[in-house]
Design a protein around this motif. Structure first.
Motif, PDB file in Angstrom:
ATOM      1  N   ILE A 111     -39.049   5.835  27.605  1.00 57.17           N
ATOM      2  CA  ILE A 111     -38.794   6.634  28.821  1.00 57.17           C
ATOM      3  C   ILE A 111     -39.206   8.096  28.623  1.00 57.17           C
ATOM      4  N   PRO A 112     -38.760   8.789  27.550  1.00 55.13           N
ATOM      5  CA  PRO A 112     -39.265  10.156  27.322  1.00 55.13           C
ATOM      6  C   PRO A 112     -40.792  10.208  27.195  1.00 55.13           C
ATOM      7  N   ARG A 113     -41.393   9.137  26.640  1.00 55.37           N
ATOM      8  CA  ARG A 113     -42.851   9.112  26.505  1.00 55.37           C
ATOM      9  C   ARG A 113     -43.533   9.078  27.879  1.00 55.37           C
ATOM     10  N   LEU A 114     -43.020   8.287  28.789  1.00 52.46           N
ATOM     11  CA  LEU A 114     -43.582   8.237  30.142  1.00 52.46           C
ATOM     12  C   LEU A 114     -43.437   9.587  30.845  1.00 52.46           C
ATOM     13  N   VAL A 115     -42.297  10.235  30.625  1.00 54.90           N
ATOM     14  CA  VAL A 115     -42.083  11.565  31.218  1.00 54.90           C
ATOM     15  C   VAL A 115     -43.070  12.558  30.618  1.00 54.90           C
ATOM     16  N   ASP A 116     -43.292  12.468  29.298  1.00 52.57           N
ATOM     17  CA  ASP A 116     -44.265  13.346  28.633  1.00 52.57           C
ATOM     18  C   ASP A 116     -45.679  13.164  29.197  1.00 52.57           C
ATOM     19  N   LEU A 117     -45.993  11.944  29.607  1.00 54.32           N
ATOM     20  CA  LEU A 117     -47.305  11.676  30.192  1.00 54.32           C
ATOM     21  C   LEU A 117     -47.441  12.291  31.590  1.00 54.32           C
ATOM     22  N   GLY A 118     -46.302  12.679  32.177  1.00 55.75           N
ATOM     23  CA  GLY A 118     -46.341  13.315  33.497  1.00 55.75           C
ATOM     24  C   GLY A 118     -45.825  12.452  34.630  1.00 55.75           C
ATOM     25  N   VAL A 119     -45.230  11.299  34.290  1.00 59.97           N
ATOM     26  CA  VAL A 119     -44.690  10.410  35.328  1.00 59.97           C
ATOM     27  C   VAL A 119     -43.358  10.969  35.841  1.00 59.97           C
ATOM     28  N   LYS A 120     -43.135  10.889  37.147  1.00 58.99           N
ATOM     29  CA  LYS A 120     -41.889  11.383  37.743  1.00 58.99           C
ATOM     30  C   LYS A 120     -40.728  10.461  37.369  1.00 58.99           C
ATOM     31  N   PRO A 121     -39.609  11.031  36.884  1.00 61.94           N
ATOM     32  CA  PRO A 121     -38.456  10.212  36.488  1.00 61.94           C
ATOM     33  C   PRO A 121     -37.965   9.284  37.594  1.00 61.94           C
ATOM     34  N   GLN A 122     -38.038   9.739  38.843  1.00 64.69           N
ATOM     35  CA  GLN A 122     -37.531   8.912  39.943  1.00 64.69           C
ATOM     36  C   GLN A 122     -38.376   7.652  40.167  1.00 64.69           C
ATOM     37  N   THR A 123     -39.594   7.612  39.583  1.00 64.50           N
ATOM     38  CA  THR A 123     -40.439   6.414  39.691  1.00 64.50           C
ATOM     39  C   THR A 123     -40.127   5.424  38.576  1.00 64.50           C
ATOM     40  N   ILE A 124     -39.734   5.943  37.415  1.00 66.97           N
ATOM     41  CA  ILE A 124     -39.538   5.090  36.236  1.00 66.97           C
ATOM     42  C   ILE A 124     -38.362   4.139  36.420  1.00 66.97           C
ATOM     43  N   PHE A 157     -34.189  -2.973  25.265  1.00 62.19           N
ATOM     44  CA  PHE A 157     -33.486  -2.006  26.119  1.00 62.19           C
ATOM     45  C   PHE A 157     -33.708  -2.434  27.563  1.00 62.19           C
ATOM     46  N   VAL A 158     -32.620  -2.746  28.248  1.00 64.13           N
ATOM     47  CA  VAL A 158     -32.700  -3.358  29.580  1.00 64.13           C
ATOM     48  C   VAL A 158     -32.621  -2.302  30.672  1.00 64.13           C
ATOM     49  N   GLY A 159     -33.543  -2.394  31.631  1.00 64.80           N
ATOM     50  CA  GLY A 159     -33.499  -1.508  32.796  1.00 64.80           C
ATOM     51  C   GLY A 159     -32.440  -1.966  33.782  1.00 64.80           C
ATOM     52  N   GLY A 160     -32.229  -1.166  34.806  1.00 66.27           N
ATOM     53  CA  GLY A 160     -31.216  -1.513  35.811  1.00 66.27           C
ATOM     54  C   GLY A 160     -30.641  -0.267  36.462  1.00 66.27           C
ATOM     55  N   PRO A 161     -29.643  -0.429  37.349  1.00 65.99           N
ATOM     56  CA  PRO A 161     -29.067   0.709  38.081  1.00 65.99           C
ATOM     57  C   PRO A 161     -28.543   1.828  37.184  1.00 65.99           C
ATOM     58  N   GLU A 162     -27.887   1.454  36.062  1.00 63.82           N
ATOM     59  CA  GLU A 162     -27.341   2.484  35.167  1.00 63.82           C
ATOM     60  C   GLU A 162     -28.455   3.312  34.529  1.00 63.82           C
ATOM     61  N   VAL A 163     -29.535   2.640  34.138  1.00 64.67           N
ATOM     62  CA  VAL A 163     -30.673   3.341  33.552  1.00 64.67           C
ATOM     63  C   VAL A 163     -31.320   4.246  34.601  1.00 64.67           C
ATOM     64  N   GLU A 164     -31.466   3.712  35.810  1.00 68.67           N
ATOM     65  CA  GLU A 164     -32.062   4.496  36.900  1.00 68.67           C
ATOM     66  C   GLU A 164     -31.248   5.760  37.172  1.00 68.67           C
ATOM     67  N   GLU A 165     -29.942   5.607  37.196  1.00 66.96           N
ATOM     68  CA  GLU A 165     -29.061   6.751  37.445  1.00 66.96           C
ATOM     69  C   GLU A 165     -29.147   7.768  36.305  1.00 66.96           C
ATOM     70  N   MET A 166     -29.177   7.282  35.078  1.00 70.58           N
ATOM     71  CA  MET A 166     -29.256   8.166  33.910  1.00 70.58           C
ATOM     72  C   MET A 166     -30.568   8.957  33.906  1.00 70.58           C
ATOM     73  N   ILE A 167     -31.689   8.271  34.204  1.00 71.08           N
ATOM     74  CA  ILE A 167     -32.996   8.930  34.177  1.00 71.08           C
ATOM     75  C   ILE A 167     -33.061  10.075  35.178  1.00 71.08           C
ATOM     76  N   LEU A 168     -32.425   9.903  36.332  1.00 65.74           N
ATOM     77  CA  LEU A 168     -32.431  10.962  37.344  1.00 65.74           C
ATOM     78  C   LEU A 168     -31.679  12.204  36.868  1.00 65.74           C
ATOM     79  N   LYS A 169     -30.689  11.989  35.975  1.00 65.35           N
ATOM     80  CA  LYS A 169     -29.899  13.110  35.455  1.00 65.35           C
ATOM     81  C   LYS A 169     -30.518  13.694  34.180  1.00 65.35           C
ATOM     82  N   GLU A 170     -30.878  12.799  33.272  1.00 63.69           N
ATOM     83  CA  GLU A 170     -31.328  13.249  31.951  1.00 63.69           C
ATOM     84  C   GLU A 170     -32.223  12.186  31.308  1.00 63.69           C
ATOM     85  N   THR A 171     -33.302  12.635  30.631  1.00 67.72           N
ATOM     86  CA  THR A 171     -34.207  11.674  29.972  1.00 67.72           C
ATOM     87  C   THR A 171     -34.316  11.936  28.468  1.00 67.72           C
ATOM     88  N   SER A 172     -33.320  12.614  27.912  1.00 70.73           N
ATOM     89  CA  SER A 172     -33.360  12.878  26.466  1.00 70.73           C
ATOM     90  C   SER A 172     -33.065  11.597  25.692  1.00 70.73           C
TER      91      SER A 172
END
Length: 558
Positions: free
Chosen positions: A404-417, A496-511
């Motif tokens: 996830i941090p790698r995708l953000v580093d590439l320039g992808v918007k967190p809300q898309t991930i 590492f499983v995606g889902g609503p909790e991951v989506e919510e976390m990414i919108l707040k923080e991607t560390s």
């Protein structure tokens, strides 16, 4: 000192020869060419029989359609004029160049590699079944191959015989790579077996080594007389009833050219999903993710960690007449029947990004993207997964959370991930203990206590009863495993499983730390923990697990 002086005099003489050739070319009104600086095509060289080329002091160096680049020392001799006329009678158009006699003589060396008239110049090698069986009988393990090399008379063995011995030795020992390493006077041969490099022979004479490299370049369709720049090629070995693809990389080094041949065994890639080494709980998670009609599944890990095998196993599991699967790879390593596979070609403008954009318009159900390397490819893959496609790809990160941090580093918007991501798989390969010689290992009380606490600390989804009566084994070494103690490899995994909790976390923080807390909440079993469990199953050793995951950190309950 005398050798240096001789070399200097030789260089001065050669430069004088080239100046003379330039003057003669100017006098004749023809172009001059230095054959040391241009690629020479074997296909062109063999247009002229060697005897006639020597009589006319000539060589053909390039053929394009009906045009032939024909190089002479002197095109005005009787033999030269006859040669030109003969080529014209064959509907060929010679373009005449002038070169020095030394460079023409060096080009004649290419006749050494000219195949019989009906043999293909490049492409496929056929090793006779009986010949191969005889070689494999002699070299059933690494030690017997080394003994075979020690008995070779390098003054008498042909390049073909030496090359077939090397290939047969590599195939019989399941080597993934053959390394040819140039030395000042003698060169070295090494095999990579189960991820580890082993010396085979380190005294290949320079002349034999250079002939081997020329043979490999010839088979791979590479430029034979180019020695100062990297080249890549490939060829196929036919061993009935299957074929091995061989990828070849050649680079210049201090004492000559260094070559690595990657052997792609089609048998090694045909692994069922059930045989990858996933625990039942992890297998259940993966199976659930691949049954979804859409979403992004990422496989992470370094080069050579088995990612392609895992993704192909998923494709084989999903492959059916009702589903359309398209891939874009770099390169296509193995062909899968029933799947449309394409390969990137940057020169033609077919990159991962442009190819993926085109593939989406082909209305596939499942898309495999060889690797996500840039923002554009990442964004298209994520969009495809949000619009009804199941997308599989790879990403270079150290663990599953790092995707996830790698995708953000590439320039992808967190809300898309978040909405797109279904699952991230991280994996490594560890060597399997040889089943013929492994033996139980005594462990001290402290280690036993740590293991027992570790088992108790595992998440509820892991069947702890399987590991209660564990035995730790150690490597020994026998004839079957060439004295190594290991034979083959198996993957260790982390999901590492995606889902609503991951989506919510990414919108707040991607560390990484924030995502690690979420992974702990998911009760994720890490790469190292899965490795330890494979030790307790008797499959591998703690040393192997530590070699790919670092020093073991025992996670225990207080």
């Amino acid at each position: 000192m005398a050798e240096d002086l001789q070399q200097k005099l030789s260089e001065l003489y050669r430069e004088a020869e080239e100046r003379d050739a330039q003057k003669r070319a100017e006098k004749l009104g023809l172009p001059y060419i230095d054959l040391r600086k241009i690629p020479i095509s074997l296909e062109a060289v063999v247009l002229i029989p060697e005897e006639k080329a020597r009589q006319a002091k000539a060589v053909a160096v390039e053929k394009k359609s009906n045009n032939v680049a024909l190089v002479f020392y002197n095109p005005k001799t009787k033999e030269a004029e006859e040669l030109i006329n003969e080529l014209k009678l064959q509907n060929l158009e010679p373009k005449i160049f002038i070169a020095s006699e030394s460079s023409i003589k060096e080009a004649w060396r290419f006749y050494e590699f000219a195949p019989p008239p009906k043999e293909e110049i490049t492409g496929k090698i056929k090793i006779g079944e009986s010949s191969l069986k005889n070689l494999i009988t002699k070299i059933s393990n690494l030690n017997s191959l080394k003994n075979e090399f020690n008995q070779i008379n390098f003054n008498k063995i042909t390049t073909t015989e030496l090359f077939q011995l090397i290939l047969a030795g590599a195939l019989s020992n399941s080597a993934s790579d053959i390394h040819f390493e140039a030395g000042e006077k003698k060169s070295r041969l090494r095999f990579r077996i189960d991820g580890v490099l082993y010396d085979v022979f380190d005294r290949i004479p320079k002349a034999n080594y250079e002939s081997l490299i020329m043979r490999i370049k010839l088979l791979s369709g590479l430029k034979l007389n180019v020695h100062d720049e990297p080249q890549d090629g490939r060829f196929t070995i036919n061993i009935s009833p299957k074929e091995f693809e061989v990828r070849v990389s050649v680079i210049p080094s201090e004492f000559g050219e260094t070559v690595v041949m990657r052997l792609l065994d089609p048998k090694s890639i045909i692994v069922g999903l059930e045989n990858l080494g996933l625990r039942p709980d992890d297998f259940s998670i993966l199976e659930k993710a691949i049954k979804k009609p859409n979403g992004l599944i990422l496989n992470t890990g370094p080069t050579g960690s088995g990612k392609t095998t895992t993704l192909y196993a998923i494709l084989n599991k999903l492959n059916s007449p009702e589903i359309k699967i398209i891939t874009i790879e770099d390169p296509i390593e193995y062909r899968i029947e029933g799947i449309e596979q394409t390969q990137v070609d940057p020169e033609a403008g077919y990159t991962f990004a442009s190819g993926l954009r085109s593939i989406v318009r082909q209305d596939p159900d499942i898309i495999l993207v060889g690797e996500i390397r840039d923002k554009e490819t990442a964004e298209i893959a994520l969009q495809a997964s949000l619009t009804g496609h199941l997308v599989l790809s790879t990403l270079h990160t150290n663990d599953s959370i790092g995707a996830i941090p790698r995708l953000v580093d590439l320039g992808v918007k967190p809300q898309t991930i978040g909405p797109a991501l279904s699952l991230v798989i991280a994996q490594r390969l560890v060597r399997r203990l040889c089943n013929f010689c492994k033996k139980p290992k005594e462990i001290d009380a402290k280690l036993k206590e740590n293991i027992e606490k570790f088992i108790n600390s595992l998440p509820p989804r892991v069947n702890k009863e399987v590991y209660k009566n564990f035995t730790v084994y150690e490597a020994v070494g026998c004839e079957k495993c060439s004295g190594i103690g290991y034979k083959g490899r198996i993957a260790i995994f982390e999901l590492f499983v995606g889902g609503p909790e991951v989506e919510e976390m990414i919108l707040k923080e991607t560390s990484w730390l924030a995502l690690k807390r979420l992974a702990d909440k998911q009760q994720m079993v890490t790469l190292q923990q899965d490795g330890i469990l494979k030790v307790l199953e008797g499959t591998t050793t703690f040393d192997e697990v530590e070699s790919v995951t670092g020093p073991i950190e025992w996670k225990t309950e207080d």
